[in-house]
Design an enzyme around this catalytic site. Structure first.
Site, PDB file in Angstrom:
ATOM      1  N   ASP A  31      -9.783  -4.686  -4.518  1.00  0.00           N
ATOM      2  CA  ASP A  31      -9.234  -3.723  -3.562  1.00  0.00           C
ATOM      3  C   ASP A  31     -10.103  -2.467  -3.550  1.00  0.00           C
ATOM      4  O   ASP A  31     -10.212  -1.769  -4.558  1.00  0.00           O
ATOM      5  CB  ASP A  31      -7.799  -3.374  -3.960  1.00  0.00           C
ATOM      6  CG  ASP A  31      -7.039  -2.648  -2.858  1.00  0.00           C
ATOM      7  OD1 ASP A  31      -7.674  -1.903  -2.087  1.00  0.00           O
ATOM      8  OD2 ASP A  31      -5.819  -2.822  -2.782  1.00  0.00           O
TER       9      ASP A  31
ATOM     10  N   SER B  19       0.824  -1.203   0.000  1.00  0.00           N
ATOM     11  CA  SER B  19       0.000   0.000   0.000  1.00  0.00           C
ATOM     12  C   SER B  19       0.868   1.266   0.000  1.00  0.00           C
ATOM     13  O   SER B  19       1.633   1.486  -0.930  1.00  0.00           O
ATOM     14  CB  SER B  19      -0.963  -0.042   1.192  1.00  0.00           C
ATOM     15  OG  SER B  19      -1.963   0.940   1.096  1.00  0.00           O
TER      16      SER B  19
ATOM     17  N   HIS C 223      -7.820  -5.481  -0.133  1.00  0.00           N
ATOM     18  CA  HIS C 223      -6.645  -4.713   0.304  1.00  0.00           C
ATOM     19  C   HIS C 223      -5.934  -5.455   1.436  1.00  0.00           C
ATOM     20  O   HIS C 223      -5.906  -5.017   2.599  1.00  0.00           O
ATOM     21  CB  HIS C 223      -7.069  -3.314   0.746  1.00  0.00           C
ATOM     22  CG  HIS C 223      -5.913  -2.353   0.838  1.00  0.00           C
ATOM     23  ND1 HIS C 223      -5.171  -1.972  -0.253  1.00  0.00           N
ATOM     24  CD2 HIS C 223      -5.362  -1.700   1.907  1.00  0.00           C
ATOM     25  CE1 HIS C 223      -4.233  -1.117   0.119  1.00  0.00           C
ATOM     26  NE2 HIS C 223      -4.329  -0.949   1.432  1.00  0.00           N
TER      27      HIS C 223
END
EC number: 3.1.2.-
Length: 226
Positions: free
Chosen positions: A174, A121, A206
């Site tokens: 995601d 991320s 995610h």
């Protein structure tokens, strides 16, 4: 500075012969501790020669979360668009990763091409930016999980690492860092001549998964062989 950075990092030290290093950066609100078990799993798969370092991000206010302070590599204002990151904060965090790289090269005598940087991320975003900003250090490779390229509208990959391998993995479910953001970042980098692969994992949100860890392990083992 390096003593403070390493003190605030999670480091896997139980290795056979240290001949390579992976520096892996966590996402927003997380810590290096959140990824060290994954790194230990990868290390256990015949990668005992690799030291894994998971640094912690600075604690700072995040606009997206109402100004609440949390571990963050840089401020995030919105999830609706990319490219509004604070350049100064991105560069400050880039300096953290570069300091670790320098330490591994100078103190641990690890060649730059035996060092992979990566992250998840926001940590993936930082790793991409750092990797393709290098003009003097040719690293082994880069891993970006559920990430994107920060400051993309202004970024030009002018790096020794254009020819070095990149692995980007993104889930098509995601809802935090949209799959399309990751793909757009990859396409932007690809248009500038980088050597990379973008893998879409069906049904992945995610977070990580066993399949993703398998792909990471193969990439690391191939890029940093014994």
């Amino acid at each position: 500075m390096i003593k403070t950075i390493l003190k605030n990092s999670y480091i896997q030290k139980e290795i056979t012969t240290h001949s390579a290093t992976v520096i892996f950066s966590h996402g927003l609100g997380d810590s290096g501790a959140g990824w060290i078990e994954v790194m230990e799993e990868i290390q256990s798969r015949n990668n005992g020669h690799i030291r894994f370092i998971c640094p912690n991000a600075p604690i700072q206010a995040v606009t997206l979360n109402g100004g609440f302070k949390m571990p963050s590599w840089y401020d995030i204002k919105s999830l609706s668009s990319r490219g509004d990151e604070d350049p100064a904060q991105v560069d400050e965090s880039k300096n953290i990763i570069e300091t670790i790289i320098k330490h591994e090269m100078e103190e641990e005598k690890i060649p730059a091409e035996r060092i992979i940087i990566g992250g998840f991320s926001q940590g993936a975003a930082l790793s991409l930016y750092t990797f393709y900003s290098q003009t003097e250090t040719k690293l082994g490779g880069c891993i970006a999980l559920s990430g994107y390229l920060p400051l993309a509208t202004k970024f030009v990959a002018n790096s020794l690492n254009k020819e070095q391998p990149l692995l980007m993995i993104h889930g098509d479910c995601d809802q935090v860092v949209r799959h399309q953001w990751g793909k757009l970042s990859f396409d932007h980098l690809k248009s500038q001549g980088i050597n990379g692969e973008f893998i879409t994992l069906k049904g992945l949100g995610h977070h990580s998964s066993p399949e993703e860890i398998d792909l990471m392990t193969k990439f690391i083992s191939k890029t940093l062989p014994k």
